[in-house]
Design an enzyme around this catalytic site. Sequence first.
Site, PDB file in Angstrom:
ATOM      1  N   GLY A  94      76.124  34.526  72.313  1.00  0.00           N
ATOM      2  CA  GLY A  94      75.371  35.558  71.628  1.00  0.00           C
ATOM      3  C   GLY A  94      75.357  36.906  72.322  1.00  0.00           C
ATOM      4  O   GLY A  94      75.098  37.932  71.672  1.00  0.00           O
TER       5      GLY A  94
ATOM      6  N   VAL B 174      75.993  32.015  78.274  1.00  0.00           N
ATOM      7  CA  VAL B 174      77.162  31.742  77.434  1.00  0.00           C
ATOM      8  C   VAL B 174      76.841  30.825  76.255  1.00  0.00           C
ATOM      9  O   VAL B 174      77.736  30.205  75.686  1.00  0.00           O
ATOM     10  CB  VAL B 174      78.328  31.148  78.258  1.00  0.00           C
ATOM     11  CG1 VAL B 174      78.851  32.169  79.243  1.00  0.00           C
ATOM     12  CG2 VAL B 174      77.899  29.870  78.998  1.00  0.00           C
ATOM     13  N   LYS B 175      75.579  30.743  75.851  1.00  0.00           N
ATOM     14  CA  LYS B 175      75.226  29.931  74.698  1.00  0.00           C
ATOM     15  C   LYS B 175      75.171  30.786  73.430  1.00  0.00           C
ATOM     16  O   LYS B 175      75.145  32.020  73.482  1.00  0.00           O
ATOM     17  CB  LYS B 175      73.881  29.249  74.921  1.00  0.00           C
ATOM     18  CG  LYS B 175      73.908  28.225  76.043  1.00  0.00           C
ATOM     19  CD  LYS B 175      74.923  27.124  75.771  1.00  0.00           C
ATOM     20  CE  LYS B 175      74.863  25.995  76.795  1.00  0.00           C
ATOM     21  NZ  LYS B 175      75.371  26.375  78.126  1.00  0.00           N
ATOM     22  N   THR B 176      75.154  30.101  72.275  1.00  0.00           N
ATOM     23  CA  THR B 176      75.207  30.801  70.990  1.00  0.00           C
ATOM     24  C   THR B 176      74.045  31.773  70.830  1.00  0.00           C
ATOM     25  O   THR B 176      74.213  32.865  70.290  1.00  0.00           O
ATOM     26  CB  THR B 176      75.206  29.788  69.828  1.00  0.00           C
ATOM     27  OG1 THR B 176      76.359  28.933  69.961  1.00  0.00           O
ATOM     28  CG2 THR B 176      75.266  30.498  68.484  1.00  0.00           C
TER      29      THR B 176
END
Length: 397
Positions: free
Chosen positions: A3, A185-187
């Site tokens: 995201g 680094v997550k959505t």
Amino acid sequence: MPGFELFGDLERKELQDVLDNGVLMRYGFDGMRNGHWKAKELESALSKTFQTNHVQLVSSGTAAVTVALASAGVGAGDEVIMPTFTFVASFEAIMALGAIPVLVDIDDTLALSPKAVEAAITPKTKAIMVVQMCGSMGDMDALQVISKKHDLLLIEDACQAIGGTYNGKPLGSIADLGCFSFDFVKTITCGEGGAVITNNKDYYLNADHYSDHGHDHVGNDRGAETHPFLGYNFRISELHAAVGLAQVQRLPEFIAIQRKYLKIFQETLSQIPELTHRKVPEGGEESGAFFNFFLPDLETSRKVIQGFKDGGIDVCWNYYDNNWHYIRKWEHLKELKSLFPISQEVKEGLKYLETKTYDESDHYIGRNISCLIKLSWTEEDVKARANKMVEIIKKSI
């Protein structure tokens, strides 16, 4: 995914609210914060997003797994069944509580094999932890049947699968407790952060207290709060929660992009007869964070990965030789390389790793290639990338 690629005015606004307000801690300082409670707002938003009664924000996905296990009473000597394909945080969280990670094979979902889970259950088994890797899910029906049959806790680590669904339910909301990561680094990201979700009020209250030194959070005077039991510090800050609050509002936008691009990759690469797709259980819908497929064998996968590197195709991996996500390179676990003494009970419980082999996992991981889907790509970028991947794979087979 991730995201941060689409940070914009909404994230800046939420952050500025916290800086202008001046209170960075999620608890206390009621008179100073002028009604600003970013963590509480994010928990409320996540409750709606995940269709769950209770959400407890914590400092990371690792903290979420640790707090979830602790809140349900998992501890010294208990065995927790987990997959060979995950992130090292899975066994770290289990061992932090003095419990014993029991690693078992995965299947073509890239998640726990129900057959392997059933075979691994012993009188010491306390929980089954399914990890929804790379945007998709395991066979949740079968895993729920097994957990109920043996009266075991079912934990759902959906850190890499936010936005995915199974039979219409958000991943993470299906088991007794669900865990999420909102790292960089997550959505959706908070920078660093995580969440425990559950419909069980007792587990929620335990998580709420345990993640903040045992504070019971009763009343408006933090110094007068009692501590029903021991706890630790797994708190999220208001700054991190503010970023997440902006990002969760954009989750439908992010998921739509990911799924659109995933479909392009799937359709374009389907022209290769030797290529098969990762199994998604009936009723499941991937988040689209990754595109996963299988090639005929490990040698071909390695050739393709090298071809991708030479051809400028980045963010694609074969996890067989990966240091962080697959059992083969976890020598620090197998050899118990710890800064502090590990209990004899855990040492004895992990002796199986000295000789244990995972042929079924090797079969799937060796042939798998997993490609991250970036939110910042254009549709033209994705089509060009997919066609280039086809070209490289055909040359390697």
